[in-house]
Write a protein that holds these residues in place. Structure first.
Motif, mmCIF file in Angstrom:
data_model
loop_
_atom_site.group_PDB
_atom_site.id
_atom_site.type_symbol
_atom_site.label_atom_id
_atom_site.label_comp_id
_atom_site.label_asym_id
_atom_site.label_seq_id
_atom_site.Cartn_x
_atom_site.Cartn_y
_atom_site.Cartn_z
ATOM 1 N N PHE A 185 8.320 17.054 -11.390
ATOM 2 C CA PHE A 185 9.020 17.122 -10.103
ATOM 3 C C PHE A 185 8.086 17.524 -8.974
ATOM 4 O O PHE A 185 8.171 16.980 -7.867
ATOM 5 C CB PHE A 185 10.195 18.095 -10.171
ATOM 6 C CG PHE A 185 10.881 18.257 -8.835
ATOM 7 C CD1 PHE A 185 11.738 17.286 -8.363
ATOM 8 C CD2 PHE A 185 10.615 19.374 -8.028
ATOM 9 C CE1 PHE A 185 12.338 17.407 -7.106
ATOM 10 C CE2 PHE A 185 11.205 19.490 -6.781
ATOM 11 C CZ PHE A 185 12.079 18.508 -6.324
ATOM 12 N N ASP A 186 7.197 18.479 -9.223
ATOM 13 C CA ASP A 186 6.273 18.905 -8.168
ATOM 14 C C ASP A 186 5.396 17.742 -7.710
ATOM 15 O O ASP A 186 5.168 17.562 -6.509
ATOM 16 C CB ASP A 186 5.406 20.060 -8.670
ATOM 17 C CG ASP A 186 6.193 21.350 -8.834
ATOM 18 O OD1 ASP A 186 7.263 21.472 -8.198
ATOM 19 O OD2 ASP A 186 5.747 22.219 -9.608
ATOM 20 N N ALA A 187 4.910 16.973 -8.672
ATOM 21 C CA ALA A 187 4.096 15.807 -8.323
ATOM 22 C C ALA A 187 4.930 14.772 -7.576
ATOM 23 O O ALA A 187 4.453 14.126 -6.632
ATOM 24 C CB ALA A 187 3.492 15.200 -9.582
ATOM 25 N N PHE A 188 6.177 14.627 -8.018
ATOM 26 C CA PHE A 188 7.074 13.696 -7.336
ATOM 27 C C PHE A 188 7.316 14.134 -5.896
ATOM 28 O O PHE A 188 7.263 13.311 -4.968
ATOM 29 C CB PHE A 188 8.410 13.607 -8.078
ATOM 30 C CG PHE A 188 9.515 13.026 -7.244
ATOM 31 C CD1 PHE A 188 9.571 11.666 -6.995
ATOM 32 C CD2 PHE A 188 10.485 13.840 -6.664
ATOM 33 C CE1 PHE A 188 10.565 11.118 -6.209
ATOM 34 C CE2 PHE A 188 11.485 13.309 -5.863
ATOM 35 C CZ PHE A 188 11.529 11.941 -5.639
ATOM 36 N N GLU B 5 0.824 -1.204 0.000
ATOM 37 C CA GLU B 5 0.000 0.000 0.000
ATOM 38 C C GLU B 5 0.861 1.258 0.000
ATOM 39 O O GLU B 5 0.556 2.241 -0.683
ATOM 40 C CB GLU B 5 -0.933 -0.003 1.212
ATOM 41 C CG GLU B 5 -2.080 -0.976 1.105
ATOM 42 C CD GLU B 5 -2.971 -0.687 -0.100
ATOM 43 O OE1 GLU B 5 -3.347 0.489 -0.293
ATOM 44 O OE2 GLU B 5 -3.270 -1.636 -0.851
ATOM 45 N N THR B 6 1.948 1.223 0.759
ATOM 46 C CA THR B 6 2.844 2.386 0.829
ATOM 47 C C THR B 6 3.493 2.659 -0.516
ATOM 48 O O THR B 6 3.618 3.821 -0.940
ATOM 49 C CB THR B 6 3.915 2.158 1.911
ATOM 50 O OG1 THR B 6 3.278 1.930 3.170
ATOM 51 C CG2 THR B 6 4.837 3.369 2.033
ATOM 52 N N GLU B 7 3.892 1.614 -1.212
ATOM 53 C CA GLU B 7 4.549 1.799 -2.515
ATOM 54 C C GLU B 7 3.612 2.435 -3.540
ATOM 55 O O GLU B 7 4.060 3.133 -4.448
ATOM 56 C CB GLU B 7 5.079 0.459 -3.021
ATOM 57 C CG GLU B 7 6.285 -0.043 -2.243
ATOM 58 C CD GLU B 7 6.803 -1.373 -2.744
ATOM 59 O OE1 GLU B 7 6.064 -2.056 -3.500
ATOM 60 O OE2 GLU B 7 7.935 -1.734 -2.392
ATOM 61 N N LYS B 8 2.307 2.204 -3.379
ATOM 62 C CA LYS B 8 1.353 2.812 -4.307
ATOM 63 C C LYS B 8 1.391 4.335 -4.248
ATOM 64 O O LYS B 8 1.077 5.009 -5.239
ATOM 65 C CB LYS B 8 -0.067 2.339 -3.994
ATOM 66 C CG LYS B 8 -0.347 0.884 -4.336
ATOM 67 C CD LYS B 8 -1.786 0.540 -3.972
ATOM 68 C CE LYS B 8 -2.096 -0.929 -4.240
ATOM 69 N NZ LYS B 8 -3.482 -1.269 -3.847
ATOM 70 N N LEU B 9 1.784 4.884 -3.108
ATOM 71 C CA LEU B 9 1.805 6.340 -2.938
ATOM 72 C C LEU B 9 2.791 7.007 -3.883
ATOM 73 O O LEU B 9 2.611 8.169 -4.254
ATOM 74 C CB LEU B 9 2.148 6.695 -1.491
ATOM 75 C CG LEU B 9 1.130 6.268 -0.433
ATOM 76 C CD1 LEU B 9 1.655 6.541 0.966
ATOM 77 C CD2 LEU B 9 -0.199 6.981 -0.662
ATOM 78 N N ILE B 10 3.834 6.281 -4.276
ATOM 79 C CA ILE B 10 4.807 6.844 -5.218
ATOM 80 C C ILE B 10 4.622 6.260 -6.615
ATOM 81 O O ILE B 10 4.797 6.943 -7.627
ATOM 82 C CB ILE B 10 6.264 6.638 -4.711
ATOM 83 C CG1 ILE B 10 7.244 7.449 -5.547
ATOM 84 C CG2 ILE B 10 6.643 5.171 -4.660
ATOM 85 C CD1 ILE B 10 7.169 8.915 -5.333
ATOM 86 N N LEU B 11 4.215 5.005 -6.703
ATOM 87 C CA LEU B 11 4.101 4.355 -8.009
ATOM 88 C C LEU B 11 2.917 4.883 -8.818
ATOM 89 O O LEU B 11 3.056 5.121 -10.029
ATOM 90 C CB LEU B 11 3.968 2.839 -7.830
ATOM 91 C CG LEU B 11 5.216 2.109 -7.317
ATOM 92 C CD1 LEU B 11 4.896 0.649 -7.035
ATOM 93 C CD2 LEU B 11 6.356 2.223 -8.309
ATOM 94 N N GLU B 12 1.785 5.048 -8.177
ATOM 95 C CA GLU B 12 0.610 5.493 -8.924
ATOM 96 C C GLU B 12 0.769 6.891 -9.507
ATOM 97 O O GLU B 12 0.485 7.108 -10.691
ATOM 98 C CB GLU B 12 -0.631 5.383 -8.046
ATOM 99 C CG GLU B 12 -1.040 3.933 -7.783
ATOM 100 C CD GLU B 12 -2.311 3.811 -6.962
ATOM 101 O OE1 GLU B 12 -2.806 4.860 -6.483
ATOM 102 O OE2 GLU B 12 -2.806 2.680 -6.800
ATOM 103 N N PRO B 13 1.250 7.887 -8.746
ATOM 104 C CA PRO B 13 1.498 9.200 -9.360
ATOM 105 C C PRO B 13 2.543 9.145 -10.473
ATOM 106 O O PRO B 13 2.418 9.825 -11.491
ATOM 107 C CB PRO B 13 1.976 10.057 -8.191
ATOM 108 C CG PRO B 13 1.413 9.404 -6.976
ATOM 109 C CD PRO B 13 1.433 7.936 -7.280
ATOM 110 N N ALA B 14 3.583 8.335 -10.274
ATOM 111 C CA ALA B 14 4.660 8.272 -11.261
ATOM 112 C C ALA B 14 4.189 7.686 -12.586
ATOM 113 O O ALA B 14 4.791 7.950 -13.634
ATOM 114 C CB ALA B 14 5.835 7.456 -10.713
ATOM 115 N N ARG B 15 3.127 6.926 -12.561
ATOM 116 C CA ARG B 15 2.609 6.298 -13.779
ATOM 117 C C ARG B 15 1.562 7.155 -14.498
ATOM 118 O O ARG B 15 1.133 6.802 -15.582
ATOM 119 C CB ARG B 15 2.019 4.926 -13.435
ATOM 120 C CG ARG B 15 3.088 3.894 -13.066
ATOM 121 C CD ARG B 15 2.486 2.650 -12.447
ATOM 122 N NE ARG B 15 3.524 1.645 -12.173
ATOM 123 C CZ ARG B 15 3.412 0.681 -11.265
ATOM 124 N NH1 ARG B 15 2.310 0.593 -10.532
ATOM 125 N NH2 ARG B 15 4.400 -0.184 -11.091
#
Length: 231
Positions: A216-219, A200-210
């Protein structure tokens, strides 16, 4: 081991379990994993999970013991692999490492072990007969070769070393195309929730990145949420 944990362990890869163990332990530094690049007979087969049934073999030189001793030990080996409760995987150290030549894991031996109900094999030694190995029995090995050499069993049920990982008979092992690790018994009670939390934690970075338009702001925003969830 709870059936739900076993089911989850069969679905996730070894790096995920490696990270989840650190989540369960509450710190970094878990180090009970293999070092170096290993080869997998079926990279798409997924993970193999089970309690280790260990042995040691050698193949470069012919055995020096009497034939009847070698035959008895061979049968002791297969008896050890066939008996006991599951899930299980076979873990075999080739004592000739790093100069292994004897492919202990070919079509016949893998088929026999699968027939025993074992989930796969982990070895620092050699495998062969790729393309003819039974489906659902992955082998994670140190090398590929054509010959069985003078392969013979040297020890049964003793501690082994596979690519820097010390494994005792009965240790809970998780392995796939990335290598292998031993799951510490003290984390078993927390490991299922640790894996689910990690995913679940990994989704916080993976979903926006996809998503389209990721910048960069979104990252930065996603990373802040990701770090907050990990602490």
């Amino acid at each position: 081991m709870k059936p739900s944990l076993l089911n989850l362990l069969n679905k996730v890869d070894t790096p995920t379990v490696c990270n989840a163990i650190e989540v369960a332990e509450g710190k970094r530094g878990f180090n009970a994993f293999t070092r170096g690049t290993m080869l997998c007979s079926d990279p798409d087969a997924g993970a193999m999970v089970g309690y280790a049934r260990t042995a040691k073999i050698a193949a470069v030189n012919p055995p020096e013991e009497p034939p009847e001793v070698i035959r008895k030990r061979r049968m002791d080996y297969y008896r050890h692999m066939a008996l006991g409760t599951g899930p299980s995987i076979t873990v075999v150290e080739d004592l000739d490492f790093p100069h292994c030549i004897g492919a202990y894991w070919g079509e016949i031996n893998t088929t026999v072990h699968k027939g025993f109900g074992i989930n796969g094999a982990l070895t620092n030694g050699v495998m062969r007969d790729l393309g003819d190995l039974p489906e659902g029995f992955p082998v994670v090995a140190g090398s590929i070769g054509p010959s069985h050499g003078f392969v013979h069993v040297k020890e049964v049920g003793t501690p082994v070393s596979i690519f820097g990982l010390e494994i005792n008979d009965g240790d809970l092992v998780h392995a796939d195309r990335h290598g292998a690790l031993v799951i510490p018994p003290e984390v078993l009670g927390d490991l299922e929730q640790a894996i689910l939390k990690l995913l679940e934690t990994e989704k916080l970075i993976l979903e926006p990145a996809r998503k389209h338009g990721f910048d960069f702001d979104a990252f930065e925003e996603a990373w802040q949420a990701f770090e907050a969830a990990r602490t």
